[in-house]
Scaffold this active site. Sequence first.
Site, PDB file in Angstrom:
ATOM      1  N   SER A  73     -38.896 -11.797   1.521  1.00 10.72           N
ATOM      2  CA  SER A  73     -38.195 -10.579   1.977  1.00 10.72           C
ATOM      3  C   SER A  73     -38.423 -10.414   3.484  1.00 10.72           C
ATOM      4  O   SER A  73     -38.253 -11.358   4.110  1.00 10.72           O
ATOM      5  CB  SER A  73     -38.262  -9.242   1.018  1.00 10.72           C
ATOM      6  N   ASP A 220     -33.392 -11.950  -3.601  1.00  6.24           N
ATOM      7  CA  ASP A 220     -34.486 -11.529  -2.967  1.00  6.24           C
ATOM      8  C   ASP A 220     -35.799 -11.803  -3.822  1.00  6.24           C
ATOM      9  O   ASP A 220     -35.650 -11.857  -4.987  1.00  6.24           O
ATOM     10  CB  ASP A 220     -34.637  -9.971  -2.799  1.00  6.24           C
TER      11      ASP A 220
END
Length: 738
Positions: A73, A220
């Site tokens: 991320s 993610d």
Amino acid sequence: MTAALFTRLQSVWLRFAAVLLACGLSLLPSAHANEHKLGLVLSGGAARGLAHIGVLKALEEQGVRIHAIAGTSMGAVVGGLYAAGYSAAELETLAIELNWAQVLSDQPPRRSVPYRRKQDDRDFLSKLRFPFRADGTLGLPLGVIQGQNLDLVLQSLLLHVPNTQSFDKLPIPFRAVATNIATGEMVVFKQGSLPAAIRASMSIPAAFAPLELNGRLLVDGGMVNNIPVDVARAMGVDAVIAVDIGSPLAKTDELGSVLDVMNQSITLMTRKNAEAQIATLQPERDVLLTPALNGMASVDFSQARFAMRAGYLAAQGASAQIAARFASGQALPVVERQERRPIIHAIRIINNSPISDAVIRSHIDQPLNEPLNLHGLQGDMATLYGLEYFDQIHYRVEKGPEGNVLVLEAKARRAGIHYLNPGISLADDFDGGSSYTLGASFRLNGINDLGGEWLTRLRLGDRRELYSELYQPLDYGSRYFVAPYVHFDSRNIDILEELDPVAEYKVNKYATGLNVGRQISNNGEIRFGVGQEWGDARVRVGLPEFPSIDFDQGYYDLRYSFDSVDSVDFPSSGQELALHARQYDQSLGARERYRQWLIEANVPWAITDRTTVLFGGKYGRSLDDQPAALSDFHLGGLAELSGFQPEALSAQNISLARAVVYRRLGERSFLPLDFPVYVGGSLEVGRAWYNEQDNDTGYIQAGSVFLGFVTPFGPLIMGMGANDENQRALYMSLGRPF
């Protein structure tokens, strides 16, 4: 012979000595012999991940050499840029100066939006839009944010990195972690497009649309591995420094809404896999850094300096522990990033949308056989995205038989490209009177490969209107167009004497016509057309001597519009100008020649970052006599002679000057989920009068105060107005405020 033999023996001896020396040196301790290969593990945490930059700054100062980076991320963002050659100082500047509100939204800068889409801001009653697919079903996007602006930023920052390169060939080997949302499996990027790898790793489910890559939908990486220690170890490192910036779990008394519960659910998921990775750390050789980010929300990008400082202090506080485990003085030298401005020899379009490839190509100004114009390309991409046909538009440079090929890949909107926009407006006075408007617009896009549109607008309430227009571009660049239309308008018009109504007419107008025009860059449009108008005006309330009117007349129409304001709701820069001239003419069937024109202008001036004054007004004139009941100019409403109901004053001529001041309350958010609140007021002076009649309102002074909320459905305005004619009114509207 003896001399020759001696020379040979000397040569052999020298070789033997060299071998002995080499063996001896190999037994000596090397500066790198005891150096551990260090892997840096950077976790996800959105804005909190900016702390990684502070960690990198401290490690640089300590001379710690990093051999590999694995990130998830925001950790993939910071780690990927650092691995590609950016220094900690450059990343620090980038974090502070980057317009995060723009990056973390899909909306292109309004200056780049085509003028046709700017018209939507004014024609539609609100921003609330329901997308429909071609089969008529309601469509929903895969994420609130499609990531268009984020993609453009990553592509520009990493233009120097080839698209097919192994990440092991970066200045520092790198891995990015994502999640296959269909299977729940971890995906580790080792090669390919570095911007795509970073983008996939930070696609927070629901917030960002998944990245579609090789038939997989990627989101993610924090869902499966928020602190990818195992990924770093797989890169062959001996020890790791892991940085944990994940959000802590909220306490029971902090869970007060459905959003809190949803956020807690995500945090629980990421913390579980993070703790599993932390448990694999070995205290005798690994280091765990936990920056003190207490009180910082994962969406608060305004706290960039605070986050980076926290990361720096965490790494500095562990400097003794780091020095004991990792060799110092071995930091990698600063990498000179070569600005990659390849000569573009060809342009290729990959497009699955309803519009032609030629339409996309016409918006790209990149000349062939010249270096890539990155700034111009990004502006062109913003304009293309503003057409509202695409979820995303990517670009890349590939090697082909013809040389460097600029490839543009346009992905059609999954949710559909047809839009329904509803809206509502209400007004009330202090004497039992009220007005309302309910409306909706439906836009059918992409009816042919030139980008033709069919727009229909319906309005109900005190004014009833139906307008339908077919907008057909005549060229691939959408510069020239034709626009046939039909229009029905029905409203009640008061005939006033000294501001007292003496009669009320119900006026029904029907019209049809054809416009031809040209768009002027992204900021303007000019139209010329002919039309036919017919209808009647009947007395609803009034004395018998007030006549009923039937009319059937043709006209010429000329319109010019310019719009460069940065926001249609509460602008702070730019200008807007509209000029409309119409002539009813006997050659088109009108009974008499009748001319009228209207000019409107608004110019915002920003006093401070939060406070703006909007100067503007309008002036409308009828140059010939025309029945008062057919007057086309109106005043009344908030900031348009406040205190009167909307369009309460109808006349052959009007004038209005105003100054509207508004101030934003609170700090600006760095995310698109930003609902700013404005407080403001206005001062106005205006007049309405008839030709060759004594009826003239004279100049009326008015003012208002209001509170505005910019919601996802459009600006919600609540205000109160008054004027020196003892008129008072309350207003509430959902839609454009001024």
